[in-house]
Write an enzyme that holds these catalytic residues in place. Structure first.
Site, PDB file in Angstrom:
ATOM      1  N   CYS A   2     -38.497 -21.271  34.747  1.00  0.00           N
ATOM      2  CA  CYS A   2     -39.871 -21.743  34.637  1.00  0.00           C
ATOM      3  C   CYS A   2     -40.004 -23.126  35.268  1.00  0.00           C
ATOM      4  O   CYS A   2     -39.185 -24.001  35.064  1.00  0.00           O
ATOM      5  CB  CYS A   2     -40.378 -21.821  33.209  1.00  0.00           C
ATOM      6  N   ARG A  27     -37.479 -21.596  40.428  1.00  0.00           N
ATOM      7  CA  ARG A  27     -37.113 -21.576  39.010  1.00  0.00           C
ATOM      8  C   ARG A  27     -37.593 -20.312  38.292  1.00  0.00           C
ATOM      9  O   ARG A  27     -37.216 -20.055  37.152  1.00  0.00           O
ATOM     10  CB  ARG A  27     -37.707 -22.794  38.310  1.00  0.00           C
ATOM     11  N   TRP A  74     -40.374 -17.632  34.518  1.00  0.00           N
ATOM     12  CA  TRP A  74     -39.268 -16.680  34.456  1.00  0.00           C
ATOM     13  C   TRP A  74     -39.304 -16.152  33.039  1.00  0.00           C
ATOM     14  O   TRP A  74     -39.079 -16.883  32.081  1.00  0.00           O
ATOM     15  CB  TRP A  74     -37.944 -17.388  34.748  1.00  0.00           C
ATOM     16  N   ASN A 100     -41.266 -24.473  29.194  1.00  0.00           N
ATOM     17  CA  ASN A 100     -40.017 -23.964  29.743  1.00  0.00           C
ATOM     18  C   ASN A 100     -38.996 -24.031  28.615  1.00  0.00           C
ATOM     19  O   ASN A 100     -38.780 -25.114  28.073  1.00  0.00           O
ATOM     20  CB  ASN A 100     -39.592 -24.851  30.919  1.00  0.00           C
ATOM     21  N   GLY A 101     -38.412 -22.915  28.241  1.00  0.00           N
ATOM     22  CA  GLY A 101     -37.444 -22.924  27.148  1.00  0.00           C
ATOM     23  C   GLY A 101     -37.710 -21.777  26.199  1.00  0.00           C
ATOM     24  O   GLY A 101     -38.419 -20.830  26.543  1.00  0.00           O
ATOM     25  N   GLU A 485     -17.029 -14.412  44.473  1.00  0.00           N
ATOM     26  CA  GLU A 485     -18.246 -15.056  44.984  1.00  0.00           C
ATOM     27  C   GLU A 485     -18.932 -14.181  46.043  1.00  0.00           C
ATOM     28  O   GLU A 485     -20.159 -14.055  46.067  1.00  0.00           O
ATOM     29  CB  GLU A 485     -17.884 -16.444  45.553  1.00  0.00           C
ATOM     30  N   LYS A 489     -22.730 -12.749  45.687  1.00  0.00           N
ATOM     31  CA  LYS A 489     -23.792 -12.996  46.672  1.00  0.00           C
ATOM     32  C   LYS A 489     -24.464 -11.688  47.060  1.00  0.00           C
ATOM     33  O   LYS A 489     -25.684 -11.598  47.141  1.00  0.00           O
ATOM     34  CB  LYS A 489     -23.229 -13.648  47.946  1.00  0.00           C
ATOM     35  N   GLU A 492     -26.578 -10.225  44.129  1.00  0.00           N
ATOM     36  CA  GLU A 492     -27.739 -11.065  43.807  1.00  0.00           C
ATOM     37  C   GLU A 492     -28.919 -10.807  44.730  1.00  0.00           C
ATOM     38  O   GLU A 492     -30.058 -10.736  44.278  1.00  0.00           O
ATOM     39  CB  GLU A 492     -27.385 -12.549  43.990  1.00  0.00           C
ATOM     40  N   HIS A 508      -5.356  -0.831  38.923  1.00  0.00           N
ATOM     41  CA  HIS A 508      -5.564  -0.631  37.489  1.00  0.00           C
ATOM     42  C   HIS A 508      -6.992  -0.190  37.187  1.00  0.00           C
ATOM     43  O   HIS A 508      -7.496  -0.447  36.097  1.00  0.00           O
ATOM     44  CB  HIS A 508      -5.205  -1.910  36.728  1.00  0.00           C
ATOM     45  N   LYS A 606     -33.074 -19.975  39.722  1.00  0.00           N
ATOM     46  CA  LYS A 606     -32.014 -20.873  40.191  1.00  0.00           C
ATOM     47  C   LYS A 606     -31.474 -21.756  39.079  1.00  0.00           C
ATOM     48  O   LYS A 606     -30.294 -22.067  39.039  1.00  0.00           O
ATOM     49  CB  LYS A 606     -32.550 -21.740  41.317  1.00  0.00           C
TER      50      LYS A 606
HETATM   51  C1  G6P Z   1     -27.993 -19.406  38.267  1.00  0.00           C
HETATM   52  C2  G6P Z   1     -28.111 -19.517  39.774  1.00  0.00           C
HETATM   53  C3  G6P Z   1     -26.736 -19.553  40.396  1.00  0.00           C
HETATM   54  C4  G6P Z   1     -25.895 -20.664  39.800  1.00  0.00           C
HETATM   55  C5  G6P Z   1     -25.844 -20.581  38.283  1.00  0.00           C
HETATM   56  C6  G6P Z   1     -25.244 -21.841  37.677  1.00  0.00           C
HETATM   57  O1  G6P Z   1     -27.471 -18.173  37.928  1.00  0.00           O
HETATM   58  O2  G6P Z   1     -28.862 -18.435  40.292  1.00  0.00           O
HETATM   59  O3  G6P Z   1     -26.859 -19.746  41.785  1.00  0.00           O
HETATM   60  O4  G6P Z   1     -24.600 -20.603  40.304  1.00  0.00           O
HETATM   61  O5  G6P Z   1     -27.164 -20.462  37.742  1.00  0.00           O
HETATM   62  O6  G6P Z   1     -26.086 -22.920  37.972  1.00  0.00           O
HETATM   63  P1  G6P Z   1     -25.643 -24.407  38.119  1.00  0.00           P
HETATM   64  O7  G6P Z   1     -26.890 -25.123  38.530  1.00  0.00           O
HETATM   65  O8  G6P Z   1     -25.162 -24.844  36.768  1.00  0.00           O
HETATM   66  O9  G6P Z   1     -24.579 -24.482  39.131  1.00  0.00           O
END
Ligand code: G6P
Length: 611
Positions: A2, A27, A74, A100-101, A485, A489, A492, A508, A606
């Site tokens: 948010c 956000r 969000w 937000n929260g 990672e 990606k 996501e 396994h 994000k």
């Molecule tokens: C969300 C974002 C990710 C990020 C994660 C941790 O899931 O979409 O891209 O890695 O939060 O966020 P931070 O700001 O703590 O690295």
């Protein structure tokens, strides 16, 4: 999670708010809304969908005046819909609020309201809060500010809120507990926002609200009080350090592509002024005074979420290898609730791009309570995590807007190398071990430029696999976190299911999934080369399609692979930085080809400021 914007001043609030919400859309983008206020009352427009939809819903002459609040959501409580969009109002229509929260005791408050014949119309916890404020206002006959303060003393949970009241149209109230908010201080105008991006265009002067603080803002003055004690808190005005261009797309189709392409520069920034090439020494001012205490620790715990957790895993390998101390990596969401053996001999490193992730912030607080020394590796300057930790190192990657983290990851890995080098130098580790890392660190920006230059070579690969349902990513040692990672990606942003695994673990379980429709991405480097070649053979024997990202020039690999991408070879502690970039590009081009919304992937946000 948010985004919130508030404005009070001579400008048309609507324009500042819509522009600001667009900047905060990373956000959350489930719904958006705006309330403006004049002496005639409150005017609210809200709609499911993105801010652009809200913008079209606003009539040309609507929302005049210089006071307003806005929100991009969000969803937590209540599905994304027009009804559940913020701002929310109380039954009297006197109050409007963005949040937000999560209000955790909303069921208790809702019952209290119901007992007083006040019934909520939406599914949100936020409406409960604004209704509660309206209820207390009627009951207690207090001022706007005193009512909001009183309501907040009853709230359990996390909030960043901004509220308007029709009886005091020249006042905005903002308050924070667990969700970020800051004020922008202009000339006879003030801004409130979840981060500084909606503000930078108008003023560089900002005030961070701290936990449990509330700001009462009027056109010509503001004051900040502590909610519990109702005492004025003197606040420092700080300066926004980045430039407006850094939060714009700069000619790229997507922020994610821009950010991938920035990595040569961001890595140069991460090491700038920190590595002395003449005497091979590393200097990190933010932790220098704490080095001995860190070296005296019995063990190190690194905690983070998402991509930052993957960088932390690489960081744990680096620190354990160089320092020969036990290093453990924990998801912050687990660490914060687990019975840990953390004490005064523990160092807890928290890694976060945004510096606002709720679980990571809570993990630091827990570590501090248990007496640990806390160290932050953070991108967002002045963020909650940066301010909560005892010491730290900024990664200096600049604002990262694309929801899928890219440049922050490679900068975090770079910083782990710098921390490892500084601590090992002080510990007396042989220069013969450290100097090759320093030499390659300095070369890194040029090598990244080379990798990016060949970036489009990944496109044919995405065309071959755009219709598959699953991907497997396998790596060993330092390349296992890279596999995680790479898989993250892809899932996501292109919504293709992908798993990252240690290559040997494939036997396994995941090997059962392999058939001629399964692409398997192997990340192959010098360390463990023979072993991973055997794993490649095992997949090939079962008909799987082989994609290899490698730092080796070995012809043998070309014979095994359906696609091969080569990156320059560097010290193994730095190699993940170069092997990750093709995987970022693979995910990006796949998502573009599939027509996905790269910068705003579905359901994600994000900055995750709720649990
Ligand atoms: C969300 C974002 C990710 C990020 C994660 C941790 O899931 O979409 O891209 O890695 O939060 O966020 P931070 O700001 O703590 O690295």
């Amino acid at each position: 999670m948010c985004g919130i914007v508030g404005y009070i001043g001579d400008k048309t609030a609507k324009e500042v708010i819509i522009k600001g919400l667009k900047r905060l859309e990373y956000r959350g983008y489930d719904s958006a809304g705006i309330s403006t206020i004049t002496s005639d009352g409150i005017n609210t427009t809200k709609t499911k969908g993105k801010v652009s939809k809200l913008e079209s819903a606003i009539q040309k002459d609507d929302h005049q005046g210089g006071v307003g609040i806005g929100h991009t959501r969000w969803a937590t409580h209540g599905a994304p819909s027009d009804k559940n969009a913020h701002p929310h109002s109380d039954a009297s229509g006197k109050f409007t609020l963005v949040h937000n929260g999560i209000i955790e005791n909303y069921t208790v408050l809702k019952q209290l309201l119901a007992d007083n014949q006040i019934h909520c119309e939406t599914d949100t916890d936020t409406e409960v809060l604004v209704q509660f404020i309206g209820y207390l206002y009627e009951r207690e006959k207090l001022s706007f500010a005193d009512t909001v303060r009183l309501a907040l003393t009853e709230v359990v949970g996390a909030y960043g809120i901004v509220v308007l009241c029709a009886d005091e149209p020249d006042t905005i109230i903002a308050a924070r507990l667990g969700s970020p908010l800051l004020l922008g201080i202009g000339e006879n105008e003030y801004f409130v926002a979840s981060d500084s991006s909606p503000i930078i265009e108008y003023t560089r002067n900002i005030v961070f609200l701290d936990e449990g603080e509330m700001a009462i803002i009027q056109p010509d003055l503001y004051k900040v009080i502590n909610i519990k004690e109702n005492l004025i808190v003197p606040k420092d005005v700080e300066e926004i350090k980045y430039n407006l261009e850094e939060i714009e797309k700069g000619g790229y189709d997507h922020f994610m592509l821009k950010e991938i392409n920035e990595q040569a520069v961001t890595i140069a920034e991460a090491i700038r002024g920190r590595v002395n090439a003449e005497n091979n020494q590393v200097m990190l001012g933010g932790i220098y005074d704490w080095v001995q205490q860190i070296l005296d620790a019995n063990h190190i715990i690194i905690t983070a979420c998402g991509t930052s957790w993957h960088a932390s895993l690489i960081g744990s390998y680096i620190l354990e290898e160089l320092l020969q101390v036990p290093v453990k990596v924990e998801y912050a969401s687990e660490f914060r609730y687990r019975e840990t053996a953390v004490n005064g001999d523990t160092v807890v490193i928290c890694v976060s791009q945004s510096g606002e992730t709720a679980d990571t912030l809570a993990a630091i607080k827990k570590a501090k309570e248990k007496g640990a020394l806390t160290l932050g590796i953070v991108n967002a300057v002045g963020s909650s995590i940066a301010r909560e930790t005892h010491c730290g190192v900024y990664i200096h990657a600049g604002p990262e807007i694309g929801v899928a983290s890219t440049k922050a990851f490679t900068a975090q890995v770079t910083i782990f190398n710098l921390i490892g080098l500084l601590l090992s130098e002080k510990k007396g580790v042989d220069a013969a071990v450290l100097n090759p890392i320093i030499t390659d660190l300095i070369r890194l920006p040029d090598l990244i430029t080379r990798v990016l230059h060949d970036g489009n070579s990944i496109i044919p690969l995405t065309e071959d696999f755009m219709n598959v349902g699953n991907f497997l990513y396998l790596g060993r040692g330092y390349q296992f976190p890279v596999a995680l990672e790479g898989a993250l990606k892809l899932k996501e942003i292109s919504y293709i299911h992908a798993e990252g695994y240690p290559a040997a673990e494939m036997k396994h379980g995941p090997i059962a999934l392999i058939d001629e429709d399964m692409p398997v991405v192997f990340i192959v480097t010098e360390k463990g080369y023979d072993k991973i070649v055997s794993n490649i053979q095992e997949v090939k024997a079962r008909g799987g399609k082989i994609i290899i990202i490698t730092s080796e020039t070995n012809k043998e690999l070309e014979n095994f692979s359906d696609h091969i991408i080569q990156v320059p070879k560097v010290n193994h502690c730095l190699q993940p930085i170069l092997t990750t970039i093709p995987l970022q590009l693979l995910a990006y081009h796949m998502a573009v080809l599939k027509g996905c919304d790269v910068d705003m992937p579905r359901n994600l946000a994000k900055s995750v400021t709720v649990e």
